[in-house]
Design a protein around this motif. Structure first.
Motif, mmCIF file in Angstrom:
data_model
loop_
_atom_site.group_PDB
_atom_site.id
_atom_site.type_symbol
_atom_site.label_atom_id
_atom_site.label_comp_id
_atom_site.label_asym_id
_atom_site.label_seq_id
_atom_site.Cartn_x
_atom_site.Cartn_y
_atom_site.Cartn_z
ATOM 1 N N ASP A 56 0.953 -0.968 0.075
ATOM 2 C CA ASP A 56 -0.074 0.002 0.050
ATOM 3 C C ASP A 56 0.764 1.139 0.144
ATOM 4 O O ASP A 56 1.991 1.304 -0.006
ATOM 5 C CB ASP A 56 -0.948 -0.060 1.228
ATOM 6 N N ALA A 57 0.394 2.502 0.122
ATOM 7 C CA ALA A 57 0.872 3.600 -0.164
ATOM 8 C C ALA A 57 2.095 4.079 1.241
ATOM 9 O O ALA A 57 2.960 4.471 0.960
ATOM 10 C CB ALA A 57 -0.036 4.922 -0.129
ATOM 11 N N SER A 58 1.805 3.205 2.278
ATOM 12 C CA SER A 58 2.740 3.324 3.381
ATOM 13 C C SER A 58 3.841 2.198 3.312
ATOM 14 O O SER A 58 4.890 2.204 4.023
ATOM 15 C CB SER A 58 2.155 3.317 4.797
ATOM 16 N N GLY A 59 3.997 1.422 2.085
ATOM 17 C CA GLY A 59 4.807 0.248 2.009
ATOM 18 C C GLY A 59 4.584 -0.957 2.693
ATOM 19 O O GLY A 59 5.203 -1.777 2.615
ATOM 20 N N LYS A 60 3.332 -1.255 3.024
ATOM 21 C CA LYS A 60 3.032 -2.337 3.933
ATOM 22 C C LYS A 60 2.735 -3.312 2.989
ATOM 23 O O LYS A 60 1.548 -3.186 2.033
ATOM 24 C CB LYS A 60 1.997 -2.174 5.079
ATOM 25 N N GLN A 61 3.028 -4.504 2.980
ATOM 26 C CA GLN A 61 2.699 -5.667 2.359
ATOM 27 C C GLN A 61 1.028 -6.064 2.353
ATOM 28 O O GLN A 61 0.728 -6.046 3.603
ATOM 29 C CB GLN A 61 3.570 -6.699 2.178
ATOM 30 N N VAL A 62 0.158 -5.955 1.227
ATOM 31 C CA VAL A 62 -1.099 -6.142 1.525
ATOM 32 C C VAL A 62 -1.496 -7.539 1.147
ATOM 33 O O VAL A 62 -2.762 -8.158 1.566
ATOM 34 C CB VAL A 62 -1.844 -5.266 0.584
ATOM 35 N N ASN A 63 -0.655 -8.179 0.193
ATOM 36 C CA ASN A 63 -1.235 -9.836 -0.105
ATOM 37 C C ASN A 63 -0.749 -10.432 0.905
ATOM 38 O O ASN A 63 0.402 -10.622 1.572
ATOM 39 C CB ASN A 63 -0.443 -10.029 -1.216
ATOM 40 N N THR A 64 -1.539 -11.569 1.424
ATOM 41 C CA THR A 64 -1.289 -12.429 2.498
ATOM 42 C C THR A 64 -0.621 -13.609 2.024
ATOM 43 O O THR A 64 -0.200 -14.390 2.610
ATOM 44 C CB THR A 64 -2.577 -12.596 3.487
ATOM 45 N N GLU A 65 -0.974 -14.132 0.600
ATOM 46 C CA GLU A 65 -0.869 -15.353 0.080
ATOM 47 C C GLU A 65 0.343 -15.150 -0.830
ATOM 48 O O GLU A 65 0.645 -14.151 -1.276
ATOM 49 C CB GLU A 65 -2.273 -15.795 -0.562
#
Length: 127
Positions: free
Chosen positions: A71-80
């Motif tokens: 996301d825009a903050s650099g946090k990974q959003v995919n969990t798989e």
């Protein structure tokens, strides 16, 4: 005249060497794989996609190729984890949870079946 005859084999050998080097270099350049189609596309604004999928111009090595979405903050959003399509080895996809409106970046690493690696990223927006 005698010198001209002696130089012809050297000239032919030099030309052959250049040809072989050129062919070797062109083979190395074409060994890398690059994206041909991205879903969602680079710069696109879409409803929350169920997955990100990239089709490359050649087959991928599944163990070393990957996709992640941040996301825009650099946090990974995919969990798989991402996976190379068993039926179309040039395609890789990663499932996504429902994404909130915002800016997302896809990071990809692609290893061709001969071991050459390429990588990159692109962004899309969710409305």
């Amino acid at each position: 005249m005698k010198n001209a005859l002696i130089n012809r084999p050297r000239l032919a050998a030099a030309n052959l060497s250049l040809l072989v080097a050129g062919l070797a270099l062109s083979t190395a350049v074409f060994a890398h794989v690059f994206p041909q189609k991205q879903e969602p596309g680079a710069g696109a604004t879409v409803a929350s996609p169920a997955q990100v999928r990239i089709v490359f111009d050649g087959p991928l090595e599944p163990a070393f190729s990957s996709l992640t979405v941040t996301d825009a903050s650099g946090k990974q959003v995919n969990t798989e984890k991402s996976a190379v399509d068993a039926q179309q080895r040039a395609a890789i996809a990663v499932p996504l949870p429902t994404l909130a409106a915002g800016h997302y970046t896809v990071h990809w690493a692609a290893v061709a079946s001969d071991g050459h690696r390429t990588h990159g990223d692109y962004s899309f927006d969710v409305k």
